[in-house]
Motif scaffolding. Sequence first.
Motif: not given
Length: 305
Positions: A84-113
Amino acid sequence: MINVFVNDETSPLRAVIVGTAKGVGDVPNLDDAYDPKSKEHIAAGTYPKEADMVKEMEAFAKVLEKHGVKVYRPEIIEDYNQIFSRDIGFVIENKFIKPRILKDRKEEIKGIQYVLEQINPEQIVTVPEEVRVEGGDVMPWKDHIFVGYSEKEDFEKYIVARTNRAGLEFLAHEFPNKTVKGFQLNKSDQVAKDNALHLDCCFQPIGENQAIIYKDGFKLEEDYNYLKDYFGEDNLIHITRDEMYEMNSNVFSISPKVVVLEEKFTRLAGILEEKGYTVEKVPYAEISKMEGLLRCSTLPLERAK
């Protein structure tokens, strides 16, 4: 470089990250599951198998590529859910927003680094510590940003409450030119049919001015009425409690005319085809057992301006 830009849910899609089921590993322990639908399938012995989910996601990626979309996939982290890649980031206009999510999923962002490294760093915004916001709750829609959220009492009570008031305020501050409208959602940690995990589990705009909606996903009638007035009652496609449970609102738009849905959503497919949409059907029933579907497993990077 990737020129991120998203202003709504349906403009022609140019580039997207689609999650991956590869390396997702074994069935989690019941105590480790954090949504009621996953718990239900773990308890029943019907939790989806990796091979089946991989097939479903590959079929979805092929449909996107057929329509000329550039598809990025996460690098595999073994024994880790990266669907579920929707939860680890999203784009609005020309900004990529990196949210803080459930601690169990915090490594997930590394996959799209490797994808983030192709975006201008000045366009990447990391949300502050106290802010909780997940992409499934955030919908840019022209002059609006629709946001599903929970007030303090519900946010502290439910694991399935993922976006707080601070998330709403952060978006309002970050995008002052937009009307940021929050909707409180009905939550349940135990009963999947009573739980709107994210806003896209009970509502989603399609086409130019239509939307799929489940009225009882909204905690307050006035929030539902806001959307009814905004889109016009004739432009809403209402779904039932069972259809919400099967994730009928969690479709994905490639363009204003092309919508991807789960192949078993026959009633919805009929309505959309009657309204002139091209409906692309993919198998996604196994993924849906984890309380997410097509929108949840995508992270749009660029749509046409």
